[in-house]
Design a protein around this motif. Structure first.
Motif, PDB file in Angstrom:
ATOM      1  N   MET A 188       0.837  -1.184   0.000  1.00 50.23           N
ATOM      2  CA  MET A 188       0.000   0.000   0.000  1.00 50.23           C
ATOM      3  C   MET A 188       0.884   1.250   0.000  1.00 50.23           C
ATOM      4  O   MET A 188       2.015   1.217   0.480  1.00 50.23           O
ATOM      5  CB  MET A 188      -0.947  -0.009   1.198  1.00 50.23           C
ATOM      6  N   ILE A 189       0.358   2.334  -0.548  1.00 48.62           N
ATOM      7  CA  ILE A 189       1.143   3.567  -0.596  1.00 48.62           C
ATOM      8  C   ILE A 189       0.938   4.404   0.667  1.00 48.62           C
ATOM      9  O   ILE A 189       1.627   5.404   0.852  1.00 48.62           O
ATOM     10  CB  ILE A 189       0.779   4.412  -1.839  1.00 48.62           C
ATOM     11  N   TYR A 190      -0.005   4.019   1.511  1.00 45.59           N
ATOM     12  CA  TYR A 190      -0.335   4.801   2.697  1.00 45.59           C
ATOM     13  C   TYR A 190       0.010   4.024   3.970  1.00 45.59           C
ATOM     14  O   TYR A 190       0.185   2.805   3.950  1.00 45.59           O
ATOM     15  CB  TYR A 190      -1.820   5.175   2.702  1.00 45.59           C
ATOM     16  N   LYS A 191       0.059   4.762   5.062  1.00 49.29           N
ATOM     17  CA  LYS A 191       0.316   4.163   6.368  1.00 49.29           C
ATOM     18  C   LYS A 191      -0.684   4.743   7.361  1.00 49.29           C
ATOM     19  O   LYS A 191      -0.803   5.963   7.493  1.00 49.29           O
ATOM     20  CB  LYS A 191       1.741   4.473   6.829  1.00 49.29           C
ATOM     21  N   PHE A 192      -1.426   3.858   8.030  1.00 49.73           N
ATOM     22  CA  PHE A 192      -2.354   4.322   9.060  1.00 49.73           C
ATOM     23  C   PHE A 192      -1.581   4.685  10.319  1.00 49.73           C
ATOM     24  O   PHE A 192      -0.695   3.935  10.753  1.00 49.73           O
ATOM     25  CB  PHE A 192      -3.398   3.249   9.369  1.00 49.73           C
ATOM     26  N   ILE A 193      -1.930   5.835  10.910  1.00 52.63           N
ATOM     27  CA  ILE A 193      -1.173   6.314  12.073  1.00 52.63           C
ATOM     28  C   ILE A 193      -1.992   6.296  13.357  1.00 52.63           C
ATOM     29  O   ILE A 193      -1.487   6.683  14.412  1.00 52.63           O
ATOM     30  CB  ILE A 193      -0.610   7.726  11.821  1.00 52.63           C
ATOM     31  N   ASP A 194      -3.260   5.858  13.271  1.00 54.94           N
ATOM     32  CA  ASP A 194      -4.075   5.707  14.468  1.00 54.94           C
ATOM     33  C   ASP A 194      -5.161   4.691  14.178  1.00 54.94           C
ATOM     34  O   ASP A 194      -5.116   3.990  13.159  1.00 54.94           O
ATOM     35  CB  ASP A 194      -4.654   7.057  14.943  1.00 54.94           C
ATOM     36  N   LEU A 195      -6.148   4.598  15.052  1.00 47.45           N
ATOM     37  CA  LEU A 195      -7.256   3.660  14.866  1.00 47.45           C
ATOM     38  C   LEU A 195      -8.512   4.363  14.366  1.00 47.45           C
ATOM     39  O   LEU A 195      -9.598   3.789  14.384  1.00 47.45           O
ATOM     40  CB  LEU A 195      -7.557   2.953  16.190  1.00 47.45           C
ATOM     41  N   LEU A 196      -8.362   5.612  13.908  1.00 49.97           N
ATOM     42  CA  LEU A 196      -9.488   6.431  13.477  1.00 49.97           C
ATOM     43  C   LEU A 196      -9.478   6.686  11.975  1.00 49.97           C
ATOM     44  O   LEU A 196     -10.152   7.578  11.480  1.00 49.97           O
ATOM     45  CB  LEU A 196      -9.473   7.771  14.217  1.00 49.97           C
ATOM     46  N   GLY A 197      -8.703   5.886  11.249  1.00 46.08           N
ATOM     47  CA  GLY A 197      -8.674   6.010   9.799  1.00 46.08           C
ATOM     48  C   GLY A 197      -7.662   7.006   9.263  1.00 46.08           C
ATOM     49  O   GLY A 197      -7.522   7.146   8.046  1.00 46.08           O
ATOM     50  N   THR A 198      -6.948   7.703  10.139  1.00 39.67           N
ATOM     51  CA  THR A 198      -5.979   8.708   9.684  1.00 39.67           C
ATOM     52  C   THR A 198      -4.787   8.020   9.030  1.00 39.67           C
ATOM     53  O   THR A 198      -4.238   7.067   9.577  1.00 39.67           O
ATOM     54  CB  THR A 198      -5.502   9.569  10.866  1.00 39.67           C
ATOM     55  N   PHE A 199      -4.389   8.524   7.863  1.00 32.81           N
ATOM     56  CA  PHE A 199      -3.283   7.895   7.139  1.00 32.81           C
ATOM     57  C   PHE A 199      -2.344   8.954   6.576  1.00 32.81           C
ATOM     58  O   PHE A 199      -2.711  10.122   6.414  1.00 32.81           O
ATOM     59  CB  PHE A 199      -3.805   6.991   6.014  1.00 32.81           C
ATOM     60  N   THR A 200      -1.134   8.520   6.282  1.00 29.98           N
ATOM     61  CA  THR A 200      -0.142   9.390   5.645  1.00 29.98           C
ATOM     62  C   THR A 200       0.374   8.733   4.371  1.00 29.98           C
ATOM     63  O   THR A 200       0.368   7.507   4.241  1.00 29.98           O
ATOM     64  CB  THR A 200       1.042   9.678   6.584  1.00 29.98           C
ATOM     65  N   ILE A 201       0.810   9.571   3.432  1.00 33.13           N
ATOM     66  CA  ILE A 201       1.427   9.109   2.192  1.00 33.13           C
ATOM     67  C   ILE A 201       2.647   9.979   1.939  1.00 33.13           C
ATOM     68  O   ILE A 201       2.554  11.218   1.950  1.00 33.13           O
ATOM     69  CB  ILE A 201       0.456   9.209   0.990  1.00 33.13           C
ATOM     70  N   GLU A 202       3.779   9.351   1.721  1.00 35.35           N
ATOM     71  CA  GLU A 202       4.997  10.093   1.400  1.00 35.35           C
ATOM     72  C   GLU A 202       5.045  10.394  -0.094  1.00 35.35           C
ATOM     73  O   GLU A 202       4.661   9.567  -0.922  1.00 35.35           O
ATOM     74  CB  GLU A 202       6.235   9.280   1.806  1.00 35.35           C
ATOM     75  N   ASN A 203       5.503  11.589  -0.422  1.00 36.33           N
ATOM     76  CA  ASN A 203       5.608  12.027  -1.821  1.00 36.33           C
ATOM     77  C   ASN A 203       4.323  11.736  -2.607  1.00 36.33           C
ATOM     78  O   ASN A 203       4.329  11.041  -3.634  1.00 36.33           O
ATOM     79  CB  ASN A 203       6.800  11.354  -2.504  1.00 36.33           C
ATOM     80  N   PRO A 204       3.195  12.248  -2.133  1.00 39.92           N
ATOM     81  CA  PRO A 204       1.898  11.895  -2.733  1.00 39.92           C
ATOM     82  C   PRO A 204       1.713  12.382  -4.170  1.00 39.92           C
ATOM     83  O   PRO A 204       0.839  11.880  -4.875  1.00 39.92           O
ATOM     84  CB  PRO A 204       0.893  12.578  -1.794  1.00 39.92           C
ATOM     85  N   HIS A 205       2.543  13.343  -4.606  1.00 35.60           N
ATOM     86  CA  HIS A 205       2.400  13.864  -5.962  1.00 35.60           C
ATOM     87  C   HIS A 205       2.641  12.794  -7.027  1.00 35.60           C
ATOM     88  O   HIS A 205       2.268  12.960  -8.181  1.00 35.60           O
ATOM     89  CB  HIS A 205       3.388  15.020  -6.182  1.00 35.60           C
ATOM     90  N   ARG A 206       3.255  11.685  -6.638  1.00 38.37           N
ATOM     91  CA  ARG A 206       3.527  10.609  -7.595  1.00 38.37           C
ATOM     92  C   ARG A 206       2.250   9.920  -8.093  1.00 38.37           C
ATOM     93  O   ARG A 206       2.280   9.211  -9.094  1.00 38.37           O
ATOM     94  CB  ARG A 206       4.412   9.552  -6.946  1.00 38.37           C
ATOM     95  N   TYR A 207       1.131  10.095  -7.389  1.00 37.38           N
ATOM     96  CA  TYR A 207      -0.014   9.221  -7.614  1.00 37.38           C
ATOM     97  C   TYR A 207      -1.257   9.913  -8.193  1.00 37.38           C
ATOM     98  O   TYR A 207      -2.268   9.263  -8.404  1.00 37.38           O
ATOM     99  CB  TYR A 207      -0.393   8.550  -6.293  1.00 37.38           C
ATOM    100  N   ASN A 208      -1.209  11.214  -8.433  1.00 36.11           N
ATOM    101  CA  ASN A 208      -2.366  11.945  -8.969  1.00 36.11           C
ATOM    102  C   ASN A 208      -3.628  11.669  -8.147  1.00 36.11           C
ATOM    103  O   ASN A 208      -4.678  11.279  -8.670  1.00 36.11           O
ATOM    104  CB  ASN A 208      -2.607  11.594 -10.442  1.00 36.11           C
ATOM    105  N   LEU A 209      -3.517  11.893  -6.845  1.00 34.73           N
ATOM    106  CA  LEU A 209      -4.610  11.645  -5.911  1.00 34.73           C
ATOM    107  C   LEU A 209      -5.509  12.864  -5.774  1.00 34.73           C
ATOM    108  O   LEU A 209      -5.124  13.987  -6.094  1.00 34.73           O
ATOM    109  CB  LEU A 209      -4.042  11.298  -4.528  1.00 34.73           C
TER     110      LEU A 209
END
Length: 876
Positions: free
Chosen positions: A1-22
């Protein structure tokens, strides 16, 4: 996965997100502001199709159109920095906000965007911290190109409509109020104001503004605007020459020296309002950082609470959080419709008929209290010919077709019953069947075979010949949708494809096309309705229905030969003719007689499909094309197989157990990708099939031509579970999660509409697959079902579902908070069976063939609001 969850509330992070046209959706609780924002701050801000604050943005605009960005310029010494440019970025997203963290030179930057849950604005804060050792001089300038009109004006009179722009300047920003809404059919006075306000620090107004693109850009462009490069002086009072031009919300803040480790904060409030008073009232709730932080906290809590009625805990942080986003998706589609996000550039607002009913399956779990009124209102979209309006607006009114095309989808009559059945099973509210509502009436007659050129009604309500509004019971609406289609057959005695079914891409066979796929589901509904009617018969012997329905309930008085397509067509034409000018007369029908009639029809249709459409290749044919030719099988040496053709044969019960096994083998052989594990929508037919639909014009592996289409895949899983093919059902359901979290999917958590040939997820957030995933997980895999308000436990969990020894599910029901704990004994590797069920301290005994039933009376007898159910599972 390109993301990492950082809590139990659905919060996530993505490094260098510009690579993915999100992109990421931002909205409020009412869906009165519908925004998209990307890691590069692109996307748009709008109320609906006619009210865009910023320039409308499709998917390529997100990546390439700089005028679609919420830009923030920093002049650092003599260098100009655009904060929308990627620079060691980290994206953080939660319910429902976006943050970007980046490092620029010696500056640390945090950019927050969110829509307060109760306001019609987007808030953007930019916090800049000097991480270096020396003080730096910065001059900040914010920028947002203002559009202030309908998306159609992007290519329809764009310059002309800019001449209508009237600009007002405020101490804190700019207001754009065009004088007129331009419409060649009849222009009208504009009542809407678009605005961008801002402040620095604790609430200090900007130094001034650059109200037009001309003034901001000067002789340059958005990459190096003169206002920033040449340090053009901003204005802070109205100049008439600004009117009649393309506007922008560009605010200049004061030049400051930022000391080492010092932070500066800038806040923008961007929105759409009815007048200046409303703007000031809204801005007053956000005019200092403390108020913004409080509103952000309230917004997170609102979205978290909106999902609290149903929770899953598989003791797997990644899966739990992923399911949280899947649960949110039906709510997002309720608010956005199938529009207003960058991939969804074909919609004009509102939800489609099919979307409406399928989303309700999961909304009945997460927002059960609102379900009844919504279901009742939805039935008002049914026509007397069994078809329906195709779009429902946010105010609950119906629209014949978003593109004003006279057409019908043949599957639309299937979905209302499936949703209504789930509501009745959960609530035991049989009275809803007898609730009387109106019908939709427009220019279409006889399922769009005829057009009434004289139709001029403005209320779109069906009236009797004398002019009075006609209303019929919801049961009557339901029967009409199902019975009309039973008779609406083509030359092969299969229900006509008309303008398409679930697969919108099968749209080129309106004359001779037929859909075996959904004929299966109509056979299912004809049979299944009988169980609901049998329960109703315990209270009532008869029901009152429109007199003309007797033509369609034919077996009691005027039977026809169901194996004769011409007789069916003739009977349907009789019904259409009789209901052109509606008498409105009603008569009593015996419920027993209705059950008898529907049962005969269900058996006839099922037998016909089993006999005529099972292929020697080991799967069902699902269609006939516009030349009357069978579509599937081995044709000219090539295997043609559609997944939908098999899914609904299995789900409906038309396929017997042996056939299900053969379908599974052939689906794995012909439709499954060995690398990803996903199932394609169809095999490669190898040519552009214009006698069937536009879908075959798409490159193979995309959209409705051979993509991994998640809606159909999850219904495949549901169908397999329903038929007790448990390992197979798990296999399909898990393949969706596996593809969604794969790095090559390149998406944020959730289920996209489909994965393309490369495994890339496309069309995120607004897909019906999320509804069916939640429903299938709860109802089939976990096996918490309802039977007239009793809980029925029939878990179909396997060892693979368990990351630890326990799975917990919590949901609200009958005013109680129910928590069900599934505890696995042992460490086997196969299927599991229920060993014991405990309600609080009482052991529940199984009922033969029905599972473990907890009666509603038992639940209601508990004084406590919280009730615990424990299910002990052991290996078979």
């Amino acid at each position: 996965m390109i993301y990492k969850f950082i809590d139990l509330l659905g919060t996530f992070t993505i490094e260098n997100p510009h690579r993915y046209n999100l992109y990421f959706p931002l909205t409020n609780s009412r869906g009165t502001l519908l925004n998209a924002v990307s890691p590069n701050l692109a996307g748009d801000i709008k109320r609906d199709d006619d009210h865009f604050l910023s320039i409308p943005a499709s998917i390529e605009d997100v990546r390439n159109n700089l005028l679609c960005r919420r830009e923030f310029f920093l002049k650092l010494n003599k260098e100009v920095i655009r904060l929308s440019r990627p620079c060691n970025d980290t994206l953080e997203c939660g319910l429902l906000y976006q943050k970007i963290f980046k490092s620029v030179k010696s500056l640390s930057v945090e950019i927050l965007n969110f829509v307060p849950y109760d306001l019609d604005v987007e808030v953007m804060t930019v916090t800049i911290t000097n991480k270096g050792k020396n003080a730096l001089e910065i001059t900040p300038t914010s920028f947002l190109a203002l559009f202030g009109r309908s998306e159609r004006n992007l290519r329809d009179h764009r310059h002309v409509t800019s001449l209508l722009n009237y600009i007002e300047l405020d101490k804190y920003g700019i207001r754009l109020k065009p004088t007129v809404v331009f419409d060649e059919r009849g222009s009208r006075v504009n009542e809407t104001t678009y605005f961008v306000y801002g402040y620095e620090g604790a609430g200090i107004a900007p130094l001034g503004q650059f109200p037009t693109l001309d003034y901001f850009l000067g002789d340059s462009d958005i990459l190096a605007p003169d206002a920033v490069e040449k340090n053009i002086k901003p204005v802070n009072k109205k100049i008439n020459s600004f009117d009649g031009k393309e506007a922008c919300g560009a605010l200049r803040f004061r030049t400051k020296k930022i000391k080492a480790q010092e932070s500066l904060r800038y806040t923008l409030v961007m929105g759409i309002a009815n007048d200046t008073r409303e703007i000031k009232k809204t801005f007053a709730q956000l005019d200092n950082p403390d108020k913004v932080e409080r509103k952000l906290k309230e917004t997170k809590e609102y979205w978290r609470d909106s999902l609290a009625d149903l929770t899953f805990d598989f003791k797997d942080k990644n899966y739990n959080n992923w399911v949280l986003w899947v649960k949110l998706q039906p709510t997002l589609r309720k608010l956005f419709g199938c529009s207003f996000l960058p991939h969804f550039d074909y919609g004009k607002g509102g939800r489609g008929w099919r979307d409406l009913w399928q989303d309700a399956l999961s909304l009945l779990l997460t927002e059960n209290g609102k379900a009844k009124d919504a279901i009742i209102n939805n039935f008002k979209g049914v026509r007397i010919d069994g078809s329906n309006a195709t779009i429902i607006a946010n105010d609950g009114t119906f629209i014949s077709d978003r593109n004003k095309i006279s057409r019908v989808w043949m599957d639309h009559g299937v979905w209302p019953y499936l949703t209504l059945r789930y509501y009745i099973q959960k609530s035991a509210d049989l009275s809803i069947l007898l609730k009387e509502v109106g019908y939709f009436k427009d220019h279409q007659l006889a399922r769009a075979k005829l057009i009434d050129r004289e139709f001029k009604q403005e209320d779109y309500l069906l009236r009797k010949a004398g002019g009075a509004i006609y209303e019929g019971s919801i049961l009557e609406h339901l029967l009409l949708q199902t019975l009309v289609q039973f008779f609406n057959v083509g030359e092969h005695n299969i229900i006509r494809l008309e303008n398409a079914d679930w697969n919108d891409g099968l749209d080129l066979a309106p004359q001779r096309g037929e859909s075996v796929t959904f004929s299966c589901m109509y056979a299912h509904n004809l049979k299944d309705i009988c169980a609901i009617l049998a329960k109703l018969e315990e209270k009532y012997e008869k029901v009152t229905l429109l007199k003309e329905i007797a033509l369609l309930l034919d077996s009691q008085s005027c039977p026809i030969n169901y194996n004769n397509a011409q007789e069916k067509q003739k009977r349907l034409d009789e019904y259409f003719e009789k209901t052109k000018a509606l008498s409105g007369e009603k008569i009593a029908f015996s419920i027993a007689a209705i059950i008898n009639d529907l049962s005969k029809k269900a058996q006839s249709l099922t037998d016909w499909i089993r006999e005529k459409e099972w292929l020697p290749e080991g799967f069902f044919n699902g269609y006939y094309d516009n030349l009357g030719r069978r579509v599937e099988g081995k044709i000219n040496g090539v295997i043609r197989m559609n997944l939908a053709s098999q899914v609904f044969a299995i789900m409906s019960g038309v396929a017997d157990e042996k056939q299900v096994r053969q379908i599974w083998v052939n689906a794995n052989k012909n439709l499954r990708d060995k690398k990803s594990g996903g199932f394609r929508l169809n095999t490669d037919f190898g040519f552009v099939y214009l006698e069937l639909g536009r879908a075959f014009g798409f490159i193979y592996g995309d959209k409705e031509n051979g993509a991994y289409f998640n809606h159909m895949d999850v219904m495949f899983a549901n169908a397999l579970y329903k038929r007790n093919f448990i390992n197979e059902g798990y296999d399909v359901l898990n393949s969706i999660y596996a593809m969604a979290k794969a790095k090559r999917a390149a998406i944020a958590p959730g289920i996209p509409e489909y994965f393309n040939d490369a495994g890339r997820g496309l069309y995120s957030y607004l897909t019906g697959s999320a509804s069916w995933y939640t429903y299938t997980l709860f109802d089939e895999a976990i096996g918490i079902k309802f039977s007239f308000a009793d809980i029925v436990l029939q878990p179909k969990l396997t060892e693979k579902n368990f990351k630890s020894a326990v799975i917990e599910v919590a949901f609200s029901f009958l005013g109680k908070d129910i928590q069900v704990s599934f505890i696995k004994e042992g460490n086997g590797s196969g299927r599991l069976k229920v060993k014991k069920v405990i309600l609080e301290e009482k052991t529940i005994q199984p009922q033969s063939g029905l599972g473990y039933i907890i009666k509603k009376e038992e639940l209601s007898a508990f004084a406590a609001k919280k009730i615990a159910i424990t299910v002990i599972l052991a290996e078979r």
